[in-house]
Design a protein around this motif. Structure first.
Motif, PDB file in Angstrom:
ATOM      1  N   THR A 249      -6.050   5.079  -2.437  1.00  0.00           N
ATOM      2  CA  THR A 249      -5.437   3.755  -2.527  1.00  0.00           C
ATOM      3  C   THR A 249      -5.818   3.039  -3.825  1.00  0.00           C
ATOM      4  OG1 THR A 249      -5.263   1.658  -1.344  1.00  0.00           O
ATOM      5  CG2 THR A 249      -7.392   2.733  -1.283  1.00  0.00           C
TER       6      THR A 249
ATOM      7  N   THR B  20      -4.656  -2.789  -3.330  1.00  0.00           N
ATOM      8  CA  THR B  20      -3.920  -2.672  -2.064  1.00  0.00           C
ATOM      9  C   THR B  20      -4.728  -1.976  -0.964  1.00  0.00           C
ATOM     10  OG1 THR B  20      -2.887  -0.640  -2.895  1.00  0.00           O
ATOM     11  CG2 THR B  20      -1.597  -2.656  -3.110  1.00  0.00           C
ATOM     12  N   SER B  21      -5.990  -1.726  -1.238  1.00  0.00           N
ATOM     13  CA  SER B  21      -6.784  -0.907  -0.310  1.00  0.00           C
ATOM     14  C   SER B  21      -6.950  -1.553   1.064  1.00  0.00           C
ATOM     15  CB  SER B  21      -8.153  -0.615  -0.911  1.00  0.00           C
ATOM     16  OG  SER B  21      -8.859  -1.812  -1.055  1.00  0.00           O
ATOM     17  N   TYR B  22      -6.872  -2.862   1.134  1.00  0.00           N
ATOM     18  CA  TYR B  22      -7.111  -3.558   2.413  1.00  0.00           C
ATOM     19  C   TYR B  22      -5.843  -3.717   3.238  1.00  0.00           C
ATOM     20  CZ  TYR B  22      -4.955  -7.461   0.002  1.00  0.00           C
ATOM     21  OH  TYR B  22      -4.053  -8.241  -0.669  1.00  0.00           O
ATOM     22  N   ILE B  23      -4.700  -3.331   2.666  1.00  0.00           N
ATOM     23  CA  ILE B  23      -3.425  -3.613   3.351  1.00  0.00           C
ATOM     24  C   ILE B  23      -3.081  -2.520   4.360  1.00  0.00           C
ATOM     25  CG2 ILE B  23      -0.954  -4.038   3.029  1.00  0.00           C
ATOM     26  CD1 ILE B  23      -1.586  -5.062   0.226  1.00  0.00           C
ATOM     27  N   ALA B  24      -2.739  -2.953   5.569  1.00  0.00           N
ATOM     28  CA  ALA B  24      -2.282  -2.033   6.618  1.00  0.00           C
ATOM     29  C   ALA B  24      -1.101  -2.693   7.328  1.00  0.00           C
ATOM     30  CB  ALA B  24      -3.405  -1.765   7.618  1.00  0.00           C
TER      31      ALA B  24
ATOM     32  N   ASP C 254      -9.961   6.798   7.377  1.00  0.00           N
ATOM     33  CA  ASP C 254      -8.728   7.515   7.002  1.00  0.00           C
ATOM     34  C   ASP C 254      -9.066   8.960   6.654  1.00  0.00           C
ATOM     35  OD1 ASP C 254      -6.898   5.499   7.292  1.00  0.00           O
ATOM     36  OD2 ASP C 254      -6.519   5.173   5.153  1.00  0.00           O
TER      37      ASP C 254
ATOM     38  N   ILE D  72      -2.056  -5.121  10.003  1.00  0.00           N
ATOM     39  CA  ILE D  72      -2.490  -6.455   9.530  1.00  0.00           C
ATOM     40  C   ILE D  72      -1.261  -7.298   9.187  1.00  0.00           C
ATOM     41  CG2 ILE D  72      -3.717  -7.670   7.670  1.00  0.00           C
ATOM     42  CD1 ILE D  72      -5.723  -5.384   7.645  1.00  0.00           C
TER      43      ILE D  72
ATOM     44  N   GLY E 155       0.838  -1.211   0.000  1.00  0.00           N
ATOM     45  CA  GLY E 155       0.000   0.000   0.000  1.00  0.00           C
ATOM     46  C   GLY E 155       0.869   1.254   0.000  1.00  0.00           C
TER      47      GLY E 155
ATOM     48  N   ARG F 295      -7.483   5.194   2.410  1.00  0.00           N
ATOM     49  CA  ARG F 295      -8.026   3.858   2.150  1.00  0.00           C
ATOM     50  C   ARG F 295      -9.523   3.781   2.311  1.00  0.00           C
ATOM     51  NH1 ARG F 295      -3.764   1.266   6.218  1.00  0.00           N
ATOM     52  NH2 ARG F 295      -4.049   3.380   6.960  1.00  0.00           N
ATOM     53  N   ASN F 296     -10.054   4.567   3.220  1.00  0.00           N
ATOM     54  CA  ASN F 296     -11.468   4.400   3.607  1.00  0.00           C
ATOM     55  C   ASN F 296     -11.971   5.660   4.312  1.00  0.00           C
ATOM     56  OD1 ASN F 296     -10.388   4.287   6.246  1.00  0.00           O
ATOM     57  ND2 ASN F 296      -9.893   2.134   5.898  1.00  0.00           N
TER      58      ASN F 296
ATOM     59  N   LEU G 198       1.902  -9.243   0.897  1.00  0.00           N
ATOM     60  CA  LEU G 198       1.418  -7.929   1.340  1.00  0.00           C
ATOM     61  C   LEU G 198       2.492  -6.844   1.354  1.00  0.00           C
ATOM     62  CD1 LEU G 198      -0.562  -9.295   4.443  1.00  0.00           C
ATOM     63  CD2 LEU G 198      -1.487  -8.794   2.167  1.00  0.00           C
TER      64      LEU G 198
END
Ligand code: ADP
Length: 151
Positions: free
Chosen positions: A118, A122-126, A94, A129, A16, A90-91, A143
């Motif tokens: 994002t 890759t939007s779900y990657i943090a 954010d 996580i 990300g 990302r969301n 990831l």
């Protein structure tokens, strides 16, 4: 010369972050990836490891620098002569968080924050996580860039 800082913890660098930096390079002449040092925070990777992961990932890219810093982002921008702060979104969470910080930074300085949305993949990657997957012996390599490996 358009220079931006991309601040964060990078514990560790993820695909990300990598995506945002790669796309940021097309907008700015220089991107200073700024690893924030916070003595109250516990990190999985040492500062040296986090820095090396980023340096290796961007070794072929001119215009990407990696540094560590303490204190306010706007003060660091002034120190390195950067007019922009680059951030990824990302969301909605954010967005709300970043909006308040960007407004605060604007009230403290002339620095503009530039947001890149994002990428779909890759939007779900943090980093949190990724750390969880590593702690539980999962395959984290999907990831993160190849430069990020657990010893
Ligand atoms: P912090 O330490 O500020 O919580 P990080 O080090 O995780 O944040 O991230 C630094 C920046 O990278 C932030 O702008 C964050 O929104 C962005 N970022 C992190 N993960 C992603 C992703 N998967 N896609 C886009 N931007 C991301």
């Amino acid at each position: 010369m358009k220079r931006a800082i991309f601040p964060g913890s990078f514990d560790p660098l993820t695909l990300g972050h990598y995506d945002i930096i790669k796309r940021g390079i097309t907008l700015f002449d220089e991107i200073i990836v700024a690893i924030g040092v916070n003595s109250d925070k516990k990190y999985m990777f040492s500062l040296e490891e986090r820095k090396t992961f980023i340096e290796i990932a961007f070794k072929d890219e001119t215009g990407v620098y990696v540094v560590t810093y303490k204190g306010l982002n706007v003060d660091f921008c002034k120190e390195v002569n950067a007019e922009f702060i680059l951030r990824g979104l990302r969301n909605p969470a954010d967005f709300e968080f970043e909006k308040a910080i960007a407004h605060t930074n604007r009230s403290l300085s002339e620095i503009e924050t530039v947001f890149l949305l994002t990428s779909a993949g890759t939007s779900y990657i943090a980093s949190s996580i990724v750390r969880d997957v590593i702690r539980n012996n999962g395959d984290y390599t999907k990831l993160v860039p190849d430069s990020v490996r657990v010893k």
